[in-house]
Structures are given as structure tokens and as C-alpha cells.
Scaffold this active site. Structure first.
Site, short mmCIF file in Angstrom:
data_model
loop_
_atom_site.label_atom_id
_atom_site.label_comp_id
_atom_site.label_asym_id
_atom_site.label_seq_id
_atom_site.Cartn_x
_atom_site.Cartn_y
_atom_site.Cartn_z
N GLY A 148 0.80 -1.21 0.00
CA GLY A 148 0.00 0.00 0.00
C GLY A 148 0.83 1.25 0.00
N ASP A 149 2.16 1.08 -0.02
CA ASP A 149 3.06 2.23 -0.07
C ASP A 149 4.26 1.86 -0.93
OD1 ASP A 149 4.41 4.74 0.71
OD2 ASP A 149 2.95 4.76 2.34
N ASP A 150 5.38 2.56 -0.78
CA ASP A 150 6.53 2.31 -1.63
C ASP A 150 7.01 0.86 -1.48
OD1 ASP A 150 6.63 5.06 -2.38
OD2 ASP A 150 7.69 5.50 -0.50
N SER A 162 2.10 -1.54 -6.62
CA SER A 162 1.73 -0.55 -5.60
C SER A 162 0.93 0.56 -6.25
CB SER A 162 2.99 0.02 -4.92
OG SER A 162 2.62 0.95 -3.93
#
Length: 475
Positions: free
Chosen positions: A257-259, A290
Site C-alpha cells: 500500500g506504499d513504496d 503498488s
């Protein structure tokens, strides 16, 4: 089924297919089955070995095993000067709170072993804030210890034949969204002030926050890691090297959900004071999914400096951006000598994205005269398809990003791309054989130019692995 639903179904199917293929391959990598155990590749083998069950652990998914993990590590630490020791986690579901590792030590997970992080907050000790951050990442106060933690160590291995570490992060995510946490959520694995670290051949899922966080450390090998987290949960970054040097990250598959990978080195005045850069990093053979973040992010906390990062043979699917530079006034330091080649992108919002106004600060005491230096950024051999925005490149008005080079880049647009394909301010650089044509601030070269990529090898690439043995039955 409407077009939006069809696209979402297609994207979900793609994620599942890639994930299944990668997980199937992961069970085979660097592991050979033999009677009552397996061989595996490691930076060092151990003379002594014990099973987690020797210390009273129960793998039923319900019994809390924090004391057993701690007792095992404490007992095996006595073998550090006698050839080292490995703790073998056999098949089962092993519920535990946070526990610390020791030097000259291997934690090995059987392919049918799952370490579950308990949802009891009392089993996660509170640690002081990191010196280069000055506060917790989520909240001003302290931070919870990671599930697997170590500090001031040397020669540490966390590996397996694709065993699983599950952070059971859902309650943490919910509390974070509701603003119910006074301290920063725990990470899954964090190693501090250490050297000669290997994290390999594991599946990491559902961390409360970042999954792997080496900080203030050196000579780190991260190989064959699968990381899976919901794509709608914030700050579940995959691998975040932070004020570290000599890192090799390769053959990893990350859904986040992020980098997928975020290279960091401290936050504003605190990072400037500590002054520990992240440098000499190779990232290769990475697959990233992502939808809301970057394949590889540089920053935004980069106040100790980031330099000599080499990215190659990377694939991103349904991801917001490829390699993103994030910084701001007050960060100071630099992001320089960045190289990327052979990057394949499929269904992206951005291909190239840089910003000098990322904006988040630990407090209002940052120095407005601490301007970051962004220079010598080299991207070549990118192939991207179904792209909405080829580039959003925003430097700082009185502090332009310089020395940007892009060569041999082919970008195919989505059905409804942005009207302004290249949006550029506060940058300087060149392009060669880039389509669609870049903005005027990136001067198009009449003669072919091949952007730089170092041909030398980093010291960490010279580390050879040896074949070790993990037995799952008592002799």
C-alpha cells in the site's frame, strides 16, 4: 460488467497470477530438500543448532511464545564465540510478541512455519524515537519495537525455505486510521547499528507498518523476499534501507500500500545532525505492485544524504510511479549519483516523478535555508505502456534539480492521458531517444547519448554465500 470493473478484475487477476508464480518459485530458490532438513545459502553457517520447541514453544497459533523465543535466543547467544548458533522454527503457527536477536546467529523458518505477531500491545516494548527522526513516524512520542529486532549486532541471518512472518497488522491499521495510537506502529523486522546482515527466502505479510527496516547499518543482503500487504493500507512499505551503506536487494516480489522500496536517511534537522547517508546500494530483479505509491522512492526523509543507488532489471505493474525522488525545503543534504536501467512498466500513473515540495516535517523547527541538492540522476532503457502521465518533474525554484539524463525511453500512453505529458519546473538535464518528446528543460540531444550506469561492483556484491544445513528433527 462496466469498463472500470473489468479493469479492476484484470488487475486483480494479474496480481494473483504473478504472486502465485513467484511464490511457487520462491520455495525452490537456494534450497534443496534432504532427509529431515534442507540446505540453504547463507553468509555464514553455524556450529550449533536448536529447535524452538526445545524451549517450550507451542505452534498452535494460540499459545503465546514470546518467552520461548527470548529464552532460545538467550541460550544460543552463549555460542556466539563458539561457531555461532541457529534457531530453527519448525512447522506450525507460532504466536509471539517482539523479541531481539543476537550476534553470530541465524533464525531459520521451515516452509510450513508461520510466525504470527500478537495483537496484544503489551507484548511490544516501547523504544525511544530514532535520533535521525526526532519523533515517531506516526506520532510524536516513542515507537513500538519491531516484531523481530536487533541492535549493535554483527553477523545476523533471518532466512528459511519460504517460511512466513505475519504481522497481523489489521488492528494496527484501524487504530492508525482512527488516530488512536500515541506512538509509532511497529515494523516487522528492524536491525539497528549492525553489520553483515542477511534477510532471505521468506514471505512477509501484513506488517503493522514497514516490513523491513535496516537502519544505521552496513553490509546488508536482502534476497528472495516476498512481501504482501493490502494495497489500500498506508505506510506498509516493503523494504526501507535507512542511513545504511553497502546493500544488495535482489530477487524480491512486493505488493504494498506504499513504496515497494524506500531509500531514506533521516528527517530534516535531525537527519542533518546525525549525518549518516544511505549509499552504495544495488536493487535488481524487483517486481513491484503498488497502485498508490512508488516502485523505488528516494526520500522523502533523506536529510543524511542518498548517493550511489543502482537500480536494474525492475518490473512494475499497476504502480503509481517508477523511481520517485521526494524532498523538500528543510531537508538539506542530497540525492545524487542515481542510476537506473532496464525498467519495464505496465499500467502506471507516472513514469518519472520528482518533487521538491513533499512537505511533511517532524515539526516547525526545520531550517528553511537547508536546501537539498539533487544531481546526476540517470535513467535509461525504460519501456512503459498504458501510462497516464509520462513525467511530473518539480524542482525547487531557487534550487533546481540538475544533471538529469534520460536515454532510450519508450512510453505508450493510456486511453485518456493527461493533456500536458511532461510537466517540468526547476530542473535541468538532457534526453536522447525519448518518446513522447520530453519538456524543453530536458534538452533533446541531436547525437545519441547513453546515460551513465556504473560498471564497477560494490563491495557487497563480492560477498559469496555458502551452503548450510537446517534440520527439523532432533538427532
Amino acid at each position: 460488467m462496466d469498463l472500470k470493473s473489468s479493469a479492476m478484475s484484470h488487475a486483480a487477476a494479474t496480481i494473483v497470477i504473478f504472486g502465485l508464480l513467484f511464490l511457487q518459485a520462491a520455495e525452490c530458490r537456494n534450497v534443496k530438500k534432504i532427509k529431515d532438513g534442507v540446505t540453504y545459502s547463507a553468509i555464514k553457517c553455524r556450529k550449533h543448532s536448536a529447535l524452538l520447541t526445545d524451549f517450550g514453544a507451542v505452534g498452535d497459533g494460540k499459545t503465546l511464545n514470546t518467552k520461548a523465543f527470548k529464552a532460545a535466543v538467550d541460550h544460543l547467544s552463549k555460542s556466539a564465540s563458539k561457531g555461532g548458533a541457529q534457531l530453527i522454527v519448525p512447522p506450525g503457527k507460532w504466536l509471539t510478541g517482539s523479541f531481539n536477536l543476537t550476534s553470530h546467529f541465524t533464525l531459520f523458518l521451515h516452509k510450513d512455519a508461520i510466525i504470527h505477531g500478537t495483537q496484544d500491545e503489551s507484548e511490544w516494548p516501547i523504544l525511544p524515537v530514532l535520533p535521525s527522526y526526532g519523533r515517531g513516524r506516526d506520532a510524536p512520542d516513542g515507537r513500538f519495537s519491531s516484531l523481530i529486532f536487533g541492535t549493535n549486532l554483527t553477523d545476523v541471518i533471518i532466512t528459511g525455505n519460504n517460511g512466513t512472518i505475519d504481522g497481523q497488522g489489521a488492528p494496527w491499521w484501524d487504530k492508525y486510521r482512527k488516530g488512536l495510537l500515541n506512538v509509532t506502529r511497529p515494523y516487522l523486522i528492524e536491525i539497528m547499528y549492525s553489520n553483515h546482515i542477511q534477510i532471505s527466502n521468506l514471505t512477509l505479510i501484513n506488517s503493522p507498518s514497514w516490513h523491513v527496516h535496516p537502519i544505521y547499518s552496513s553490509y546488508i543482503t536482502i534476497q528472495g523476499i516476498t512481501i504482501l500487504a493490502p494495497v489500500n493500507v498506508p505506510n506498509t512499505d516493503g523494504i526501507n534501507p535507512d542511513s545504511c551503506s553497502q546493500l544488495r536487494i535482489e530477487d524480491c516480489y512486493i505488493v504494498s500500500g506504499d513504496d515497494c522500496i524506500a531509500v531514506k536517511s533521516g528527517w530534516d534537522q535531525y537527519g542533518i545532525k546525525v549525518g549518516m547517508p544511505t549509499e552504495h546500494v544495488v536493487i535488481r530483479r524487483l517486481t513491484c505492485i503498488s497502485p498508490k505509491s512508488a516502485t523505488v522512492a528516494l526520500g522523502s526523509e533523506m536529510s543524511g544524504g542518498i548517493r550511489d543507488v543502482r537500480v536494474e532489471d525492475v518490473t512494475a505493474i499497476n504502480t503509481e510511479s517508477s523511481i520517485r525522488i521526494k524532498t523538500a525545503v528543510g531537508r538539506g543534504a542530497y540525492v545524487k549519483d542515481i542510476y537506473a536501467r532496464r525498467v519495464t512498466l505496465k499500467t502506471m500513473k507516472y513514469v518519472f516523478w520528482m518533487t521538491g515540495a513533499y512537505g511533511s516535517h517532524p515539526n516547525n523547527d526545520f531550517d528553511p535555508n537547508a536546501l537539498p541538492v539533487i544531481q546526476n540522476i540517470n535513467f535509461k532503457e525504460f519501456v512503459a505502456e498504458n501510462v497516464s502521465i509520462p513525467a511530473q518533474l518539480d524542482g525547487i525554484a531557487n534550487d533546481p534539480f540538475k544533471g538529469i539524463c534520460m536515454s532510450n525511453v519508450s512510453i505508450s500512453l493510456s486511453a485518456n492521458p493527461t493533456k500536458l505529458l511532461w510537466n517540468c519546473t526547476g530542473i535541468e538535464g538532457i534526453t536522447s531517444n525519448v518518446t513522447p518528446k520530453a519538456c524543453d528543460l530536458l534538452l533533446q540531444q541531436q547525437k545519441p547519448v547513453d546515460c551513465a550506469f556504473p560498471e564497477d561492483k560494490l563491495a557487497i556484491e563480492g560477498f559469496n554465500l555458502t551452503t548450510c544445513f537446517a534440520g527439523f528433527a532432533k538427532v
